[in-house]
Design a protein around this motif. Sequence first.
Motif, PDB file in Angstrom:
ATOM      1  N   PHE A  11      72.443 -19.794 -38.760  1.00 45.95           N
ATOM      2  CA  PHE A  11      72.631 -20.972 -37.701  1.00 45.95           C
ATOM      3  C   PHE A  11      71.794 -19.720 -36.016  1.00 45.95           C
ATOM      4  N   TYR A  12      71.834 -18.075 -36.306  1.00 46.30           N
ATOM      5  CA  TYR A  12      71.386 -17.453 -35.479  1.00 46.30           C
ATOM      6  C   TYR A  12      69.624 -17.321 -35.989  1.00 46.30           C
ATOM      7  N   ALA A  13      69.430 -17.538 -37.032  1.00 43.34           N
ATOM      8  CA  ALA A  13      68.410 -17.722 -37.695  1.00 43.34           C
ATOM      9  C   ALA A  13      66.994 -18.995 -36.830  1.00 43.34           C
ATOM     10  N   PHE A  14      68.000 -20.082 -37.401  1.00 42.70           N
ATOM     11  CA  PHE A  14      67.672 -21.551 -37.260  1.00 42.70           C
ATOM     12  C   PHE A  14      67.153 -21.553 -35.782  1.00 42.70           C
ATOM     13  N   ILE A  15      68.281 -21.181 -34.648  1.00 45.43           N
ATOM     14  CA  ILE A  15      67.974 -20.465 -33.486  1.00 45.43           C
ATOM     15  C   ILE A  15      66.848 -19.995 -32.547  1.00 45.43           C
ATOM     16  N   LEU A  16      66.819 -18.231 -33.333  1.00 46.00           N
ATOM     17  CA  LEU A  16      64.927 -18.189 -33.424  1.00 46.00           C
ATOM     18  C   LEU A  16      63.813 -18.600 -33.715  1.00 46.00           C
ATOM     19  N   THR A  17      63.848 -19.808 -34.726  1.00 45.34           N
ATOM     20  CA  THR A  17      62.746 -19.497 -34.716  1.00 45.34           C
ATOM     21  C   THR A  17      62.810 -21.229 -34.282  1.00 45.34           C
ATOM     22  N   ALA A  18      63.820 -22.546 -33.882  1.00 46.88           N
ATOM     23  CA  ALA A  18      63.195 -23.266 -32.998  1.00 46.88           C
ATOM     24  C   ALA A  18      62.864 -22.597 -32.026  1.00 46.88           C
ATOM     25  N   ALA A  19      63.212 -20.994 -31.022  1.00 50.94           N
ATOM     26  CA  ALA A  19      62.788 -20.823 -29.830  1.00 50.94           C
ATOM     27  C   ALA A  19      60.729 -20.520 -30.792  1.00 50.94           C
ATOM     28  N   ALA A  20      60.509 -19.676 -31.686  1.00 55.41           N
ATOM     29  CA  ALA A  20      59.300 -19.541 -31.409  1.00 55.41           C
ATOM     30  C   ALA A  20      58.462 -20.725 -31.498  1.00 55.41           C
ATOM     31  N   ILE A  21      58.763 -22.077 -32.544  1.00 53.95           N
ATOM     32  CA  ILE A  21      58.057 -23.265 -31.974  1.00 53.95           C
ATOM     33  C   ILE A  21      58.637 -23.706 -31.165  1.00 53.95           C
ATOM     34  N   GLY A  22      59.407 -23.535 -30.133  1.00 55.61           N
ATOM     35  CA  GLY A  22      59.167 -23.948 -28.998  1.00 55.61           C
ATOM     36  C   GLY A  22      58.003 -22.642 -28.086  1.00 55.61           C
ATOM     37  N   THR A  23      58.053 -21.860 -28.367  1.00 56.05           N
ATOM     38  CA  THR A  23      56.857 -20.857 -27.368  1.00 56.05           C
ATOM     39  C   THR A  23      55.706 -22.010 -27.766  1.00 56.05           C
ATOM     40  N   LEU A  24      56.035 -21.826 -29.249  1.00 53.98           N
ATOM     41  CA  LEU A  24      53.652 -22.184 -29.721  1.00 53.98           C
ATOM     42  C   LEU A  24      53.528 -23.380 -29.364  1.00 53.98           C
ATOM     43  N   LEU A  25      54.912 -24.582 -29.171  1.00 50.37           N
ATOM     44  CA  LEU A  25      53.921 -25.709 -28.332  1.00 50.37           C
ATOM     45  C   LEU A  25      53.590 -25.903 -26.948  1.00 50.37           C
ATOM     46  N   TYR A  26      55.374 -24.488 -26.661  1.00 50.74           N
ATOM     47  CA  TYR A  26      54.389 -24.213 -24.694  1.00 50.74           C
ATOM     48  C   TYR A  26      53.059 -24.033 -24.726  1.00 50.74           C
ATOM     49  N   PHE A  27      52.444 -22.621 -25.694  1.00 53.83           N
ATOM     50  CA  PHE A  27      51.111 -22.613 -25.192  1.00 53.83           C
ATOM     51  C   PHE A  27      50.134 -23.366 -25.658  1.00 53.83           C
ATOM     52  N   GLN A  28      50.169 -24.820 -26.374  1.00 52.82           N
ATOM     53  CA  GLN A  28      49.922 -25.860 -27.096  1.00 52.82           C
ATOM     54  C   GLN A  28      49.148 -25.246 -28.224  1.00 52.82           C
ATOM     55  N   PHE A  29      50.610 -24.885 -29.063  1.00 53.02           N
ATOM     56  CA  PHE A  29      49.217 -25.388 -29.870  1.00 53.02           C
ATOM     57  C   PHE A  29      49.786 -26.431 -30.869  1.00 53.02           C
ATOM     58  N   GLU A  30      48.583 -26.717 -31.697  1.00 51.48           N
ATOM     59  CA  GLU A  30      48.588 -27.917 -32.482  1.00 51.48           C
ATOM     60  C   GLU A  30      49.693 -28.236 -33.316  1.00 51.48           C
ATOM     61  N   LEU A  31      51.005 -28.627 -33.236  1.00 51.49           N
ATOM     62  CA  LEU A  31      51.493 -28.256 -34.373  1.00 51.49           C
ATOM     63  C   LEU A  31      51.855 -29.530 -36.127  1.00 51.49           C
ATOM     64  N   HIS A  32      51.141 -30.567 -34.946  1.00 51.59           N
ATOM     65  CA  HIS A  32      50.076 -31.316 -36.515  1.00 51.59           C
ATOM     66  C   HIS A  32      49.106 -30.711 -37.537  1.00 51.59           C
ATOM     67  N   TYR A  33      48.641 -29.913 -37.112  1.00 47.29           N
ATOM     68  CA  TYR A  33      48.200 -29.288 -38.014  1.00 47.29           C
ATOM     69  C   TYR A  33      48.436 -28.678 -39.735  1.00 47.29           C
ATOM     70  N   LEU A  34      49.737 -29.246 -39.329  1.00 50.77           N
ATOM     71  CA  LEU A  34      50.723 -29.285 -40.581  1.00 50.77           C
ATOM     72  C   LEU A  34      50.394 -30.720 -41.391  1.00 50.77           C
ATOM     73  N   TYR A  35      50.089 -31.545 -40.364  1.00 43.89           N
ATOM     74  CA  TYR A  35      49.682 -32.812 -40.936  1.00 43.89           C
ATOM     75  C   TYR A  35      47.738 -33.030 -41.427  1.00 43.89           C
ATOM     76  N   ASP A  36      47.541 -32.037 -40.680  1.00 45.51           N
ATOM     77  CA  ASP A  36      46.107 -31.912 -41.435  1.00 45.51           C
ATOM     78  C   ASP A  36      45.516 -31.026 -42.766  1.00 45.51           C
ATOM     79  N   HIS A  37      46.436 -30.502 -43.014  1.00 44.45           N
ATOM     80  CA  HIS A  37      46.713 -29.769 -44.354  1.00 44.45           C
ATOM     81  C   HIS A  37      48.489 -29.277 -44.867  1.00 44.45           C
ATOM     82  N   PHE A  38      48.427 -30.946 -45.334  1.00 45.22           N
ATOM     83  CA  PHE A  38      49.743 -30.722 -46.070  1.00 45.22           C
ATOM     84  C   PHE A  38      49.675 -30.352 -46.890  1.00 45.22           C
ATOM     85  N   MET A  39      48.703 -31.058 -47.804  1.00 45.05           N
ATOM     86  CA  MET A  39      48.659 -30.422 -49.284  1.00 45.05           C
ATOM     87  C   MET A  39      48.086 -29.020 -48.854  1.00 45.05           C
TER      88      MET A  39
END
Length: 595
Positions: free
Chosen positions: A297-325
């Motif tokens: 659960f603690y690792a999940f909170i830290l992971t969510a914080a890392a993802i939130g930081t990337l979104l705050y600095f306008q990292f395009e998370l849909h990059y995962l969809y574009d390179h899904f295969m």
Amino acid sequence: MPNRRFADGEVVMGRWPGSVLYYEVQVTSYDDVSHLYTVKYKDGTELALKESDIRSQSSFKHRKSQSSSSSPSRRSTSRSRSRSPGRPAKGRRRSSSQSREHKDDKKKTIQETNLALLVLVFLFKPSENNTRRYNGEPDSTERNDTSCIILEEKLKPDLEIERVLEHYSLRPRKEEKKKEEIYSEKKIFESIKTIEKASSKTKELEFGGRIGTFTLIFFLPATVFYLLLMCKQEDPSLMNFPPPLPALESLWEARVFGVFLLWFFLQVLFYLLPVGKVVEGLPLPNGRKLQYRINGFYAFILTAAAIGTLLYFQFELHYLYDHFMQFAVSAAAFSMGLSIYLYIRSLKAPEEELAPGGNSGELRIFWKISFQLFATVIINLAMLLAEMKIHNQSMPSLSMILVNSFQLLYVVDALWNEEAILTTMDITHDGFGFMLAFGDLVWVPFVYSLQALYLVGHPTEISWPVAAAITILNCIGYYIFRSANSQKNNFRRNPADPKLAYLKFIPTATGKGLLVTGWWGFVRHPNYLGDIIMALAWSLPCGFNHILPYFYVIYFICLLVHREARDEHHCKQKYGLAWERYCQRVPYRIFPYIY
């Protein structure tokens, strides 16, 4: 319908399951369907017994009076007369062969009785912690060894006395008989240890043996790639087979593999942080208990914080969809290399470190939590953002919100109840190889998120009443899944917990108990029922235009059919008569007509 022989409240003698001993019990009820008596022992234990395992007290008293009818004086008189040379006793009139057969039968009966008593003591000996007994853990390896040492000490008489007695045949008959009993006890202990060692080895091969598992190594990745390619098609109908294949060079990109490795080592770092409590798992076949750090659960909170930081600095998370295969290929290549490494390591590893149990439990729980669960949530979130960008939406669709919410609830529940994972078969029984490496890195994250991927390319509108009905269905499945698993896990951990006093169970010869009340008394594997209902709720927001988003439900049912059939076969072999009684008490199954 046969008439019942014993009435409620009647005090009778009941046979303890797996033994030849009878104890005084009181009949509490009778089931007309299963024809089983529920009896209560003096210590409060309640069991379900067949009528053949119950006898009246009068029959035991009658036998006792017959065995003690002759007085000691009469027996001594007859023995003194038999020594007279002029009048041989009546007993001597029998032939020598009949006398020898009588002695052999008597000796055999004594040995069988000793065997039954010793096995009963070995299986049901009292311990300070009832949890260890019902989890199938031996009380103590030292205690068993001490028993054998005591027997060996009994077999070490003085050498000089031994030689004289053997040479002149001066050993008393009682002493010879005692020595034979000690030797038989020692053989019994040796036999029990041999049985334990033999039963701890995996004998049966699943998934079609070596040929079947070798085929799965290629079939499973091909299935994942096929499903992902179909979701990218404008018409994902199964009739459009095969889908257009991409160029091989487009399936691999070093940057994507670098992002995957960064994700991997970040999760390793989170798992190694000294946060969360350390708990013991269930006993392994050798009696050992591994320790696990519960910090998912603690690792999940830290992971969510890392993802939130990337979104705050306008990292395009849909990059995962574009390179899904490409991400799927990277994960498959990594899991394949890891599987080969684990196989090579297994060739040199000691036998006790291999499945079942083994020492890879910590790796397995890390794999299941950090990759299987975290990756699924992040992929779903990436699909949600991709849907908003591709279709120029200010908010995600209601269908996408339901899919993300349902699976997020499932993941959070698993993290909150992370300690319960330690009692599952994946941790206590299965080894760590291709099935878990590929399953947790590729199959679960990329297949279980198939509904979200489908909705990006094939938007489906649903009304609020339909969404409310699907939500209610998911809540029902979740309630059955969580309450059934909680009953099972709490009982495995501590069956003597006063909070579980309302649960009844059937004891088995292995020391474990089979629950016959609560959810587990209503139907076998009720947690599977909750799982299937939730899986259906995850797919319903995708509509009914194509069967592709329902692949997860179909696959999950096939998986649970195989797992339930395997469990039934395993329990029948392991628990024997106790399992037959359980089946009589709980006749209903999730899949009653499939196998």
